[in-house]
Design a protein around this motif. Structure first.
Motif, PDB file in Angstrom:
ATOM      1  N   GLU A  16       1.101  -1.245  -0.020  1.00 38.63           N
ATOM      2  CA  GLU A  16      -0.130   0.030   0.034  1.00 38.63           C
ATOM      3  C   GLU A  16       0.997   1.479  -0.215  1.00 38.63           C
ATOM      4  O   GLU A  16       0.754   2.268  -0.689  1.00 38.63           O
ATOM      5  CB  GLU A  16      -0.977   0.200   1.245  1.00 38.63           C
ATOM      6  CG  GLU A  16      -1.810   1.214   1.283  1.00 38.63           C
ATOM      7  CD  GLU A  16      -2.336   1.357   2.557  1.00 38.63           C
ATOM      8  OE1 GLU A  16      -3.132   2.359   2.852  1.00 38.63           O
ATOM      9  OE2 GLU A  16      -2.704   0.260   3.291  1.00 38.63           O
ATOM     10  N   LEU A  17       1.890   1.336   0.886  1.00 37.60           N
ATOM     11  CA  LEU A  17       2.750   2.317   0.645  1.00 37.60           C
ATOM     12  C   LEU A  17       3.635   2.751  -0.350  1.00 37.60           C
ATOM     13  O   LEU A  17       3.760   3.932  -0.827  1.00 37.60           O
ATOM     14  CB  LEU A  17       4.003   2.251   1.963  1.00 37.60           C
ATOM     15  CG  LEU A  17       3.576   2.419   3.256  1.00 37.60           C
ATOM     16  CD1 LEU A  17       4.569   1.809   4.238  1.00 37.60           C
ATOM     17  CD2 LEU A  17       2.998   3.939   3.668  1.00 37.60           C
ATOM     18  N   LYS A  18       3.752   1.535  -1.213  1.00 37.12           N
ATOM     19  CA  LYS A  18       4.341   1.894  -2.325  1.00 37.12           C
ATOM     20  C   LYS A  18       3.635   2.462  -3.413  1.00 37.12           C
ATOM     21  O   LYS A  18       4.132   3.131  -4.392  1.00 37.12           O
ATOM     22  CB  LYS A  18       4.911   0.415  -2.942  1.00 37.12           C
ATOM     23  CG  LYS A  18       6.183  -0.308  -2.179  1.00 37.12           C
ATOM     24  CD  LYS A  18       6.658  -1.358  -2.795  1.00 37.12           C
ATOM     25  CE  LYS A  18       7.769  -2.074  -2.020  1.00 37.12           C
ATOM     26  NZ  LYS A  18       8.053  -3.523  -2.617  1.00 37.12           N
ATOM     27  N   ILE A  20       0.360   4.233  -2.651  1.00 34.54           N
ATOM     28  CA  ILE A  20      -0.393   5.262  -2.310  1.00 34.54           C
ATOM     29  C   ILE A  20      -0.210   6.691  -2.853  1.00 34.54           C
ATOM     30  O   ILE A  20      -1.069   7.310  -3.219  1.00 34.54           O
ATOM     31  CB  ILE A  20      -0.258   5.472  -0.675  1.00 34.54           C
ATOM     32  CG1 ILE A  20      -1.399   6.208  -0.074  1.00 34.54           C
ATOM     33  CG2 ILE A  20       0.952   5.805  -0.359  1.00 34.54           C
ATOM     34  CD1 ILE A  20      -1.760   6.268   1.179  1.00 34.54           C
ATOM     35  N   ILE A  21       1.004   6.910  -3.244  1.00 33.16           N
ATOM     36  CA  ILE A  21       1.210   8.112  -4.210  1.00 33.16           C
ATOM     37  C   ILE A  21       2.370   7.813  -5.074  1.00 33.16           C
ATOM     38  O   ILE A  21       2.902   6.752  -5.121  1.00 33.16           O
ATOM     39  CB  ILE A  21       1.886   9.233  -3.063  1.00 33.16           C
ATOM     40  CG1 ILE A  21       3.027   8.853  -2.419  1.00 33.16           C
ATOM     41  CG2 ILE A  21       0.824   9.837  -2.025  1.00 33.16           C
ATOM     42  CD1 ILE A  21       3.879   9.865  -1.844  1.00 33.16           C
ATOM     43  N   TRP A  23       5.801   8.645  -5.663  1.00 38.41           N
ATOM     44  CA  TRP A  23       6.904   9.000  -4.893  1.00 38.41           C
ATOM     45  C   TRP A  23       7.657   9.705  -5.650  1.00 38.41           C
ATOM     46  O   TRP A  23       8.252  10.801  -5.179  1.00 38.41           O
ATOM     47  CB  TRP A  23       7.486   7.639  -4.140  1.00 38.41           C
ATOM     48  CG  TRP A  23       6.929   6.966  -3.432  1.00 38.41           C
ATOM     49  CD1 TRP A  23       6.060   5.971  -3.347  1.00 38.41           C
ATOM     50  CD2 TRP A  23       6.880   7.054  -2.024  1.00 38.41           C
ATOM     51  NE1 TRP A  23       5.416   5.566  -2.424  1.00 38.41           N
ATOM     52  CE2 TRP A  23       5.920   6.451  -1.299  1.00 38.41           C
ATOM     53  CE3 TRP A  23       7.411   8.071  -1.054  1.00 38.41           C
ATOM     54  CZ2 TRP A  23       5.535   6.467   0.002  1.00 38.41           C
ATOM     55  CZ3 TRP A  23       7.407   8.153   0.241  1.00 38.41           C
ATOM     56  CH2 TRP A  23       6.170   7.248   0.828  1.00 38.41           C
ATOM     57  N   LYS A 104      -2.375   3.955  11.629  1.00 38.50           N
ATOM     58  CA  LYS A 104      -2.944   3.257  10.168  1.00 38.50           C
ATOM     59  C   LYS A 104      -4.321   3.632  10.196  1.00 38.50           C
ATOM     60  O   LYS A 104      -5.021   3.284  11.245  1.00 38.50           O
ATOM     61  CB  LYS A 104      -2.453   2.012  10.208  1.00 38.50           C
ATOM     62  CG  LYS A 104      -1.098   1.703  10.172  1.00 38.50           C
ATOM     63  CD  LYS A 104      -0.459   0.285  10.378  1.00 38.50           C
ATOM     64  CE  LYS A 104       0.700  -0.179  10.281  1.00 38.50           C
ATOM     65  NZ  LYS A 104       0.968  -1.538  10.394  1.00 38.50           N
ATOM     66  N   PRO A 105      -5.116   3.441   9.164  1.00 38.45           N
ATOM     67  CA  PRO A 105      -4.529   3.514   8.012  1.00 38.45           C
ATOM     68  C   PRO A 105      -4.076   5.081   7.487  1.00 38.45           C
ATOM     69  O   PRO A 105      -4.558   5.834   8.194  1.00 38.45           O
ATOM     70  CB  PRO A 105      -5.817   3.283   6.883  1.00 38.45           C
ATOM     71  CG  PRO A 105      -7.136   3.625   7.729  1.00 38.45           C
ATOM     72  CD  PRO A 105      -6.403   3.400   9.378  1.00 38.45           C
ATOM     73  N   SER A 107      -3.196   8.307   5.352  1.00 40.76           N
ATOM     74  CA  SER A 107      -3.864   9.014   4.565  1.00 40.76           C
ATOM     75  C   SER A 107      -2.839   9.614   3.573  1.00 40.76           C
ATOM     76  O   SER A 107      -1.563  10.101   4.021  1.00 40.76           O
ATOM     77  CB  SER A 107      -4.719  10.423   5.260  1.00 40.76           C
ATOM     78  OG  SER A 107      -3.789  11.370   5.386  1.00 40.76           O
ATOM     79  N   GLU A 108      -3.290   9.866   2.114  1.00 43.02           N
ATOM     80  CA  GLU A 108      -2.328  10.390   1.305  1.00 43.02           C
ATOM     81  C   GLU A 108      -1.941  11.841   1.827  1.00 43.02           C
ATOM     82  O   GLU A 108      -0.560  12.078   1.550  1.00 43.02           O
ATOM     83  CB  GLU A 108      -3.108  10.304  -0.049  1.00 43.02           C
ATOM     84  CG  GLU A 108      -2.386  10.754  -1.333  1.00 43.02           C
ATOM     85  CD  GLU A 108      -3.039  10.977  -2.669  1.00 43.02           C
ATOM     86  OE1 GLU A 108      -2.856  11.500  -3.421  1.00 43.02           O
ATOM     87  OE2 GLU A 108      -4.244  10.037  -2.777  1.00 43.02           O
ATOM     88  N   LEU A 111       0.671  11.755   4.375  1.00 41.74           N
ATOM     89  CA  LEU A 111       2.036  11.441   3.897  1.00 41.74           C
ATOM     90  C   LEU A 111       2.687  12.475   3.201  1.00 41.74           C
ATOM     91  O   LEU A 111       3.969  12.589   3.320  1.00 41.74           O
ATOM     92  CB  LEU A 111       1.690  10.081   3.070  1.00 41.74           C
ATOM     93  CG  LEU A 111       2.956   9.393   2.397  1.00 41.74           C
ATOM     94  CD1 LEU A 111       3.981   8.967   3.729  1.00 41.74           C
ATOM     95  CD2 LEU A 111       2.646   8.302   1.776  1.00 41.74           C
TER      96      LEU A 111
END
Length: 158
Positions: A16-18, A20-21, A23, A104-105, A107-108, A111
């Protein structure tokens, strides 16, 4: 580009981290991730990423313990993730020098705010280093000039 590394014992959170945005859009490159805090410790020491996003509660070695160990051997900045609303975790994270403690979770928006803050901090540190380096060079040049002037005043020993 600034580098980022993810540590969480839940591989779904890492995935999910990879995604979510974007980068790279924010000036970051993902340099690694691990579900094992022990593997992560070795990789982070080797890679020395700018930012480590790390889960607080993991088996064997907590994220807080891992970050404390890494803070002695790297220049990485830490953002902690937790599914728990434990004040003690947040306090301990701040003692280690965490930039943020996120529940967690993720939010974009949160982050992105963190990424921008880390980027600003890194740029400020870099500019401070450049200024100090310039001052050191100027000091050296001043000393060199003084020495050259002094040599001109010495008697000729021919």
């Amino acid at each position: 580009m600034l580098s980022v590394y993810f540590v969480d014992d839940d591989s779904l959170i890492i995935e999910e981290l990879k995604v979510i945005i974007d980068w790279e859009k924010y000036g970051y490159k993902i340099v690694g991730s691990s579900t094992s805090p022990f593997v992560a410790e070795k990789e982070i020491e080797k890679l020395n990423p700018c930012l480590v996003i790390i889960d607080v509660q993991m088996r064997g070695l907590t994220g807080l313990e891992l970050a404390d160990n890494l803070s002695k051997s790297t220049n990485s900045k830490f953002v902690f993730l937790s599914a728990y609303d434990k004040f003690d975790y947040a306090v301990e994270a701040m003692k280690i020098g965490a930039i943020r403690y996120l529940k967690k979770p993720i939010s974009e928006k949160s982050l992105i705010e963190i990424l921008e803050k880390v980027k600003e901090d890194v740029m400020a540190e870099t500019n401070k280093y450049k200024i100090n380096l310039s001052l050191d060079v100027m000091k050296y040049e001043d000393v060199e000039q003084l020495l050259l002037q002094r040599i001109k005043t010495l008697p000729n020993l021919e």
